[in-house]
Design a protein around this motif. Structure first.
Motif, PDB file in Angstrom:
ATOM      1  N   MET A  73      13.996   9.347 -66.737  1.00 30.03           N
ATOM      2  CA  MET A  73      12.952   8.800 -65.876  1.00 30.03           C
ATOM      3  C   MET A  73      11.871   8.062 -66.665  1.00 30.03           C
ATOM      4  N   PHE A  99      10.704   4.567 -65.772  1.00 34.66           N
ATOM      5  CA  PHE A  99       9.967   4.341 -64.533  1.00 34.66           C
ATOM      6  C   PHE A  99       8.515   4.803 -64.624  1.00 34.66           C
ATOM      7  N   ARG A 100       8.119   5.337 -65.766  1.00 36.68           N
ATOM      8  CA  ARG A 100       6.744   5.780 -65.917  1.00 36.68           C
ATOM      9  C   ARG A 100       5.829   4.589 -66.196  1.00 36.68           C
TER      10      ARG A 100
END
Length: 497
Positions: free
Chosen positions: A1, A4-5
């Protein structure tokens, strides 16, 4: 993830905001609450992003979303004027009908506000403090569910399930060999009805917890045994679980022009799931007033629509999106499974085994109509419940319990419902194996009593009555709107239309 930070959450409680897909409009206010780029964080700072949300005090909470730097287009939060009514004696079906002065969209807005008002009275307030308390208690419940082993699958129960599936399928094939065609069709429909419960479990990774294994189980049962895409179902069902009963987002209630479970559809909506406009047109005006009568017949043939949706999914870009991932094989496994189903059922059984076209049509209709209870069970838990949007502050747990009901039944009938009678419990903990849901129901009831959230539990008959009542209520509203429009057209009235 990590890809997507985009930044670090400011300290303190998280404030929910309306996302752009739901109409939220945001300003960049870099001086106030600046975002810290991930690249600038050291390892200790980055790890703190997953820490606790801190203590909550009412003084630290904003009174509205606008105070945290967002312009929110949330119609549910804005006060609206009361409607103006006018007597129209010519309208039938009432001694004195009343017409909303304004257009159809204005009436829809007013009707939505009435639903919101009912929910506001029946459920805990959606202020941040109350909802944060509910969220914390839900988190504590989730930890208890994990600690007490509710996620552990009892495989002996699936052994019992498999023996029942095998018996039904074997009896169907035996009847087919004896030329008892309609008996065979009936038993095959029962087999489909029962075996899809396990496909549902696999779709939620509630059997082994392993993505590859549960995906293969789901494809084997859903695609090969039943001809239905488990990938399509998962994509649709995951959205349904996230935004349950939301007219614009939940594909499970987007069935215009056949059904409308809320006046929100009267103005027409754009589905964020289908990326498609559902207009309110003449077909809807004709069909929706009769939806309480068409409900069961359409549920009887709903399986045919699922065939279409399944093929549209596996042949679409939505299915090919996973082609570049480690799950690339799923699409081809689904196509192979569904092709095998149609070869065996469509060619070997219907075409090669059954003697006449009349027998083939009867076999298809009987086997598919027998699965009707499954479609009723799926819709029963939601279509009679709230569709209101109470705003972004409402907790996940409260929304799930507000939009979902459970069906009360004796233990010995659990096999018929296949876990779908515990939909409220299931929506709170989707990956808990269904054979543990009855036991978990007691904890959910305690949670509801502690938080003040009503827990809706109705018998199967009363649940059906509630769904039919909701369909009738919305259908009657359509009738009155159409009659009013007809009156205005006949009398040349324009200021009401």
């Amino acid at each position: 993830m990590k890809a997507f930070r985009i930044g670090q959450k400011p300290p303190g409680i998280w404030i929910n905001r309306t996302p752009p897909i739901r109409g939220g409009v945001f300003r960049k206010e870099e001086e106030e609450n600046p975002l810290v780029p991930i690249d600038s964080l050291d390892s200790s700072e980055e790890s703190s992003m997953s820490g606790s949300i801190g203590d909550l005090s009412e003084a630290s909470l904003p009174t509205s979303l606008s105070s945290v730097g967002s312009d929110v287009g949330d119609a549910a939060q804005k006060p609206r004027d009361e409607p103006v009514w006018k007597d129209v004696p010519e309208v039938k079906n009432r001694k004195t009908a009343k017409v909303f002065v304004g257009n159809q969209s204005a009436y829809t807005t007013w009707a939505e506000q009435q639903d919101i008002a009912r929910d506001t009275v029946s459920y805990p307030p959606v202020d941040p403090a109350t909802q944060h308390s509910i969220a914390q208690k839900y988190k504590a419940l989730a930890e208890r569910v994990q600690a007490e082993g509710y996620y552990e699958c009892r495989y002996i129960e699936y052994a019992k399930e498999a023996s029942r599936y095998t018996l039904l399928f074997s009896l169907s094939m035996f009847a087919l060999s004896q030329s008892w065609y309609l008996t065979s069709a009936f038993l095959l429909g029962l087999f489909w009805h029962q075996v899809m419960f396990t496909a549902h479990d696999a779709g939620h990774r509630a059997i082994t917890g392993n993505f590859e294994v549960d995906s293969l189980i789901g494809i084997f049962i859903g695609n090969f045994f039943c001809g239905l895409s488990i990938g399509w179902w998962k994509r649709s069902h995951n959205v349904h679980h996230l935004v349950t009963n939301h007219p614009e987002h939940d594909p499970d209630i987007q069935n215009v022009p056949l059904f409308a479970t809320t006046p929100s559809f009267f103005r027409g909506i754009r589905s964020t799931y289908y990326d498609f406009n559902f207009p309110w047109d003449k077909a809807a005006e004709i069909l929706v007033p009769f939806q309480k009568y068409s409900y069961y017949p359409i549920m009887g043939i709903a399986r045919f629509n699922l065939y279409l949706l399944s093929w549209l999914h596996v042949l679409s870009d939505k299915s090919s999106d996973i082609g570049g991932s480690t799950a690339w094989w799923i699409r081809w496994a689904e196509i192979a499974g569904m092709s095998g189903y149609w070869y065996i059922f469509g060619y070997l059984l219907l075409w090669k085994t059954l003697p006449t076209w009349g027998t083939r049509v009867a076999f298809v209709l009987v086997s598919h109509v027998v699965t009707m209870p499954l479609h009723v069970q799926i819709t029963l838990s939601h279509w009679g419940m709230s569709t209101s949007d109470l705003g972004e502050d409402e907790s996940f747990a409260q929304r799930q319990l507000r939009t979902t009901m459970d069906v009360d039944c004796p233990v010995w009938l659990d096999w018929i419902h296949g876990g779908l009678q515990f939909q409220a419990v299931h929506h709170l903990f989707p990956r808990v194996p269904r054979h543990n849901l009855r036991k978990l129901q007691k904890l959910v009831m305690e949670f509801c009593e502690d938080t003040g959230i009503p827990y809706t539990l109705l018998g199967f008959e009363d649940g059906n009555r509630q769904v039919l009542g909701r369909l009738d209520e919305v259908g009657e509203q359509v009738k009155h709107l159409v009659n009013c429009q007809r009156y205005m057209a006949e009398h040349g009235v324009t200021d009401l239309h």
